[in-house]
Design a protein around this motif. Sequence first.
Motif, PDB file in Angstrom:
ATOM      1  N   LEU A  26       0.837  -1.196   0.000  1.00 34.33           N
ATOM      2  CA  LEU A  26       0.000   0.000   0.000  1.00 34.33           C
ATOM      3  C   LEU A  26       0.880   1.257   0.000  1.00 34.33           C
ATOM      4  CD1 LEU A  26      -2.761   1.385   0.192  1.00 34.33           C
ATOM      5  CD2 LEU A  26      -2.627   1.126   2.687  1.00 34.33           C
ATOM      6  N   VAL A  27       1.918   1.241   0.824  1.00 36.65           N
ATOM      7  CA  VAL A  27       2.861   2.370   0.885  1.00 36.65           C
ATOM      8  C   VAL A  27       3.566   2.547  -0.463  1.00 36.65           C
ATOM      9  CG1 VAL A  27       4.991   3.234   1.961  1.00 36.65           C
ATOM     10  CG2 VAL A  27       3.210   2.191   3.376  1.00 36.65           C
ATOM     11  N   LEU A  28       3.998   1.422  -1.059  1.00 37.52           N
ATOM     12  CA  LEU A  28       4.668   1.480  -2.364  1.00 37.52           C
ATOM     13  C   LEU A  28       3.738   2.005  -3.454  1.00 37.52           C
ATOM     14  CD1 LEU A  28       6.675  -1.885  -2.324  1.00 37.52           C
ATOM     15  CD2 LEU A  28       7.634   0.420  -2.208  1.00 37.52           C
ATOM     16  N   CYS A  29       2.464   1.605  -3.384  1.00 32.43           N
ATOM     17  CA  CYS A  29       1.476   2.088  -4.356  1.00 32.43           C
ATOM     18  C   CYS A  29       1.313   3.601  -4.256  1.00 32.43           C
ATOM     19  CB  CYS A  29       0.120   1.416  -4.115  1.00 32.43           C
ATOM     20  SG  CYS A  29       0.031  -0.293  -4.660  1.00 32.43           S
ATOM     21  N   LEU A  30       1.211   4.096  -3.029  1.00 32.03           N
ATOM     22  CA  LEU A  30       1.049   5.537  -2.816  1.00 32.03           C
ATOM     23  C   LEU A  30       2.276   6.306  -3.310  1.00 32.03           C
ATOM     24  CD1 LEU A  30      -0.582   5.471   0.749  1.00 32.03           C
ATOM     25  CD2 LEU A  30      -1.718   5.940  -1.432  1.00 32.03           C
ATOM     26  N   LEU A  31       3.470   5.763  -3.030  1.00 28.40           N
ATOM     27  CA  LEU A  31       4.706   6.393  -3.507  1.00 28.40           C
ATOM     28  C   LEU A  31       4.775   6.381  -5.027  1.00 28.40           C
ATOM     29  CD1 LEU A  31       7.347   4.970  -0.980  1.00 28.40           C
ATOM     30  CD2 LEU A  31       6.631   7.358  -1.198  1.00 28.40           C
ATOM     31  N   GLY A  32       4.375   5.233  -5.613  1.00 28.61           N
ATOM     32  CA  GLY A  32       4.374   5.100  -7.072  1.00 28.61           C
ATOM     33  C   GLY A  32       3.420   6.076  -7.741  1.00 28.61           C
ATOM     34  N   ILE A  33       2.239   6.253  -7.150  1.00 24.68           N
ATOM     35  CA  ILE A  33       1.244   7.191  -7.689  1.00 24.68           C
ATOM     36  C   ILE A  33       1.784   8.615  -7.633  1.00 24.68           C
ATOM     37  CG2 ILE A  33      -1.039   8.205  -7.279  1.00 24.68           C
ATOM     38  CD1 ILE A  33      -1.896   5.368  -6.284  1.00 24.68           C
ATOM     39  N   MET A  34       2.425   8.959  -6.515  1.00 27.98           N
ATOM     40  CA  MET A  34       2.991  10.309  -6.359  1.00 27.98           C
ATOM     41  C   MET A  34       4.113  10.562  -7.368  1.00 27.98           C
ATOM     42  SD  MET A  34       3.035  10.396  -2.194  1.00 27.98           S
ATOM     43  CE  MET A  34       4.167  11.765  -2.072  1.00 27.98           C
ATOM     44  N   LEU A  35       5.006   9.575  -7.537  1.00 33.83           N
ATOM     45  CA  LEU A  35       6.146   9.742  -8.451  1.00 33.83           C
ATOM     46  C   LEU A  35       5.722   9.769  -9.918  1.00 33.83           C
ATOM     47  CD1 LEU A  35       8.725   7.361  -6.723  1.00 33.83           C
ATOM     48  CD2 LEU A  35       8.991   9.828  -7.008  1.00 33.83           C
ATOM     49  N   SER A  36       4.751   8.927 -10.253  1.00 33.42           N
ATOM     50  CA  SER A  36       4.317   8.835 -11.652  1.00 33.42           C
ATOM     51  C   SER A  36       3.403   9.980 -12.063  1.00 33.42           C
ATOM     52  CB  SER A  36       3.590   7.511 -11.887  1.00 33.42           C
ATOM     53  OG  SER A  36       2.436   7.427 -11.073  1.00 33.42           O
ATOM     54  N   ASN A  37       2.793  10.623 -11.059  1.00 32.47           N
ATOM     55  CA  ASN A  37       1.890  11.754 -11.314  1.00 32.47           C
ATOM     56  C   ASN A  37       0.752  11.350 -12.254  1.00 32.47           C
ATOM     57  OD1 ASN A  37       1.084  14.401 -10.849  1.00 32.47           O
ATOM     58  ND2 ASN A  37       2.127  15.175 -12.674  1.00 32.47           N
ATOM     59  N   VAL A  38       0.261  10.125 -12.065  1.00 31.03           N
ATOM     60  CA  VAL A  38      -0.788   9.581 -12.919  1.00 31.03           C
ATOM     61  C   VAL A  38      -2.146  10.130 -12.488  1.00 31.03           C
ATOM     62  CG1 VAL A  38      -1.204   7.522 -11.486  1.00 31.03           C
ATOM     63  CG2 VAL A  38      -1.652   7.425 -13.923  1.00 31.03           C
ATOM     64  N   SER A  39      -3.041  10.322 -13.447  1.00 32.03           N
ATOM     65  CA  SER A  39      -4.373  10.857 -13.130  1.00 32.03           C
ATOM     66  C   SER A  39      -5.253   9.770 -12.528  1.00 32.03           C
ATOM     67  CB  SER A  39      -5.040  11.411 -14.390  1.00 32.03           C
ATOM     68  OG  SER A  39      -5.385  10.360 -15.273  1.00 32.03           O
ATOM     69  N   VAL A  40      -6.217  10.172 -11.719  1.00 38.71           N
ATOM     70  CA  VAL A  40      -7.133   9.229 -11.056  1.00 38.71           C
ATOM     71  C   VAL A  40      -7.966   8.485 -12.089  1.00 38.71           C
ATOM     72  CG1 VAL A  40      -9.078   9.017  -9.452  1.00 38.71           C
ATOM     73  CG2 VAL A  40      -7.233  10.626  -8.955  1.00 38.71           C
ATOM     74  N   ASN A  41      -8.412   9.189 -13.134  1.00 39.61           N
ATOM     75  CA  ASN A  41      -9.238   8.565 -14.183  1.00 39.61           C
ATOM     76  C   ASN A  41      -8.471   7.477 -14.922  1.00 39.61           C
ATOM     77  OD1 ASN A  41     -11.403  10.197 -13.592  1.00 39.61           O
ATOM     78  ND2 ASN A  41     -10.914  11.729 -15.153  1.00 39.61           N
ATOM     79  N   PHE A  42      -7.210   7.776 -15.289  1.00 38.48           N
ATOM     80  CA  PHE A  42      -6.372   6.796 -15.993  1.00 38.48           C
ATOM     81  C   PHE A  42      -6.129   5.577 -15.109  1.00 38.48           C
ATOM     82  CE2 PHE A  42      -2.103   5.023 -16.658  1.00 38.48           C
ATOM     83  CZ  PHE A  42      -2.210   4.597 -17.978  1.00 38.48           C
ATOM     84  N   LEU A  43      -5.749   5.821 -13.849  1.00 38.36           N
ATOM     85  CA  LEU A  43      -5.470   4.727 -12.919  1.00 38.36           C
ATOM     86  C   LEU A  43      -6.703   3.874 -12.689  1.00 38.36           C
ATOM     87  CD1 LEU A  43      -3.488   3.332 -10.979  1.00 38.36           C
ATOM     88  CD2 LEU A  43      -4.175   4.972  -9.214  1.00 38.36           C
ATOM     89  N   GLY A  44      -7.848   4.525 -12.509  1.00 41.51           N
ATOM     90  CA  GLY A  44      -9.100   3.798 -12.273  1.00 41.51           C
ATOM     91  C   GLY A  44      -9.485   2.925 -13.451  1.00 41.51           C
ATOM     92  N   ALA A  45      -9.363   3.467 -14.656  1.00 41.35           N
ATOM     93  CA  ALA A  45      -9.723   2.716 -15.869  1.00 41.35           C
ATOM     94  C   ALA A  45      -8.802   1.515 -16.073  1.00 41.35           C
ATOM     95  CB  ALA A  45      -9.660   3.637 -17.088  1.00 41.35           C
ATOM     96  N   GLU A  46      -7.500   1.730 -15.902  1.00 45.95           N
ATOM     97  CA  GLU A  46      -6.525   0.654 -16.069  1.00 45.95           C
ATOM     98  C   GLU A  46      -6.698  -0.426 -15.000  1.00 45.95           C
ATOM     99  OE1 GLU A  46      -3.968   0.026 -18.398  1.00 45.95           O
ATOM    100  OE2 GLU A  46      -5.193   1.465 -19.499  1.00 45.95           O
ATOM    101  N   LEU A  47      -6.933   0.014 -13.778  1.00 44.80           N
ATOM    102  CA  LEU A  47      -7.093  -0.936 -12.672  1.00 44.80           C
ATOM    103  C   LEU A  47      -8.351  -1.774 -12.848  1.00 44.80           C
ATOM    104  CD1 LEU A  47      -5.967  -1.953  -9.996  1.00 44.80           C
ATOM    105  CD2 LEU A  47      -7.235  -0.148  -8.826  1.00 44.80           C
ATOM    106  N   TYR A  48      -9.423  -1.151 -13.311  1.00 42.68           N
ATOM    107  CA  TYR A  48     -10.672  -1.877 -13.557  1.00 42.68           C
ATOM    108  C   TYR A  48     -10.443  -3.006 -14.567  1.00 42.68           C
ATOM    109  CZ  TYR A  48     -15.366  -2.939 -15.250  1.00 42.68           C
ATOM    110  OH  TYR A  48     -16.516  -3.603 -15.622  1.00 42.68           O
TER     111      TYR A  48
END
Length: 356
Positions: A26-48
């Motif tokens: 969970l910590v690594l995911c949060l760090l990865g999201i911060m570093l990659s600066n990925v949008s919530v919409n993109f992440l949500g669509a890909e994760l789905y």
Amino acid sequence: MRRRRNGTMEKAKKFIVKNFVPITFLVLCLLGIMLSNVSVNFLGAELYKRVMRNTIMMLALLVPIMAGMGINFSIVIGALCSQFATVIIIDRKIEGITGFIAVIIISLIMAYICGNIIGYILNRSKGREMITSLVIGLLGTSIYNLIFMAGYGTIITPNNDKIMLSSGIGVQSMIDLKPMKAIILEYPLIPIVFIILVTLIIKYIVGTKLGSKLKAVGSNMQNAYSLGIDVDKSRKQAIIISTMIASVGHLMFIFDIGSLNVYTGHLNVDVFACAALLAGGATLNKANLKNVFVGVVLFHTLFIVSPLAGKALFENAAIGEYFRSFIAYSTIVFSLMINIHNEKKEKIYTQQVHLQ
């Protein structure tokens, strides 16, 4: 007040120790999201998409773990059964909902037959199931490749020349699955329905007589023998269920993508499913539905953001892509190390309690 605070601290400590692997991810995911600066919409669509494609394959691992057989790496054979059935249906030019249902039925029949064979082999190698299942997956891949590289066009007469190589022997490496993809697009809830259905089947099995037998076998095989349980039969049933679920899981994966890479489409399905399950907090001896759904979200979130985070850190797209393979294998190693450490501590604590 002090006792209550100490009790709360002790509970928090136990929770962190027990869930150290998923908390780390969970910590690594949060760090990865911060570093990659990925949008919530993109992440949500890909994760789905990834949740829809990979959850059932993870569910296929649960029943053998319940039976004390560890990670079943031979789920690759289930994936091969689904690919085999798909090539047959495409070759016979059976399209639409008829082709969709036919490929599921054929893959399930093949997975049932293969599951029986795998179960028999694993019963002959008790205590070494994981390495044996890994070798079975590699052997199955070799046989499968031989059939489609050399058998098709020589021993097996093709009906659809479009899927064949120009030499007339061997199937092309990539086959278009637009007819199957069209079904998923027309009925987008199909993958969700299958995930729910497989989840309910596993939940049902856990509460049945078979589930009780599998738990008894997984807990203590010698005790299971003394209770009159047919251990070999129960273990074989666990592998049959696992292989059949894996075949359905891989069908959902390739249908959603819309194409089949005939010779490499099944590779690493076992590694990624294993890594995601372990990331969710499962061990080689214990795994449940919560581990599956937590693991698929954590692992695949990290899988999505890690290349982008790696590219941002090192300014190199190739290194960023390498992060994906690194994460898959390091997840397994890291999880196993933590699980072994926790199991040793638990054994020492149990021995101390008995001595007291």
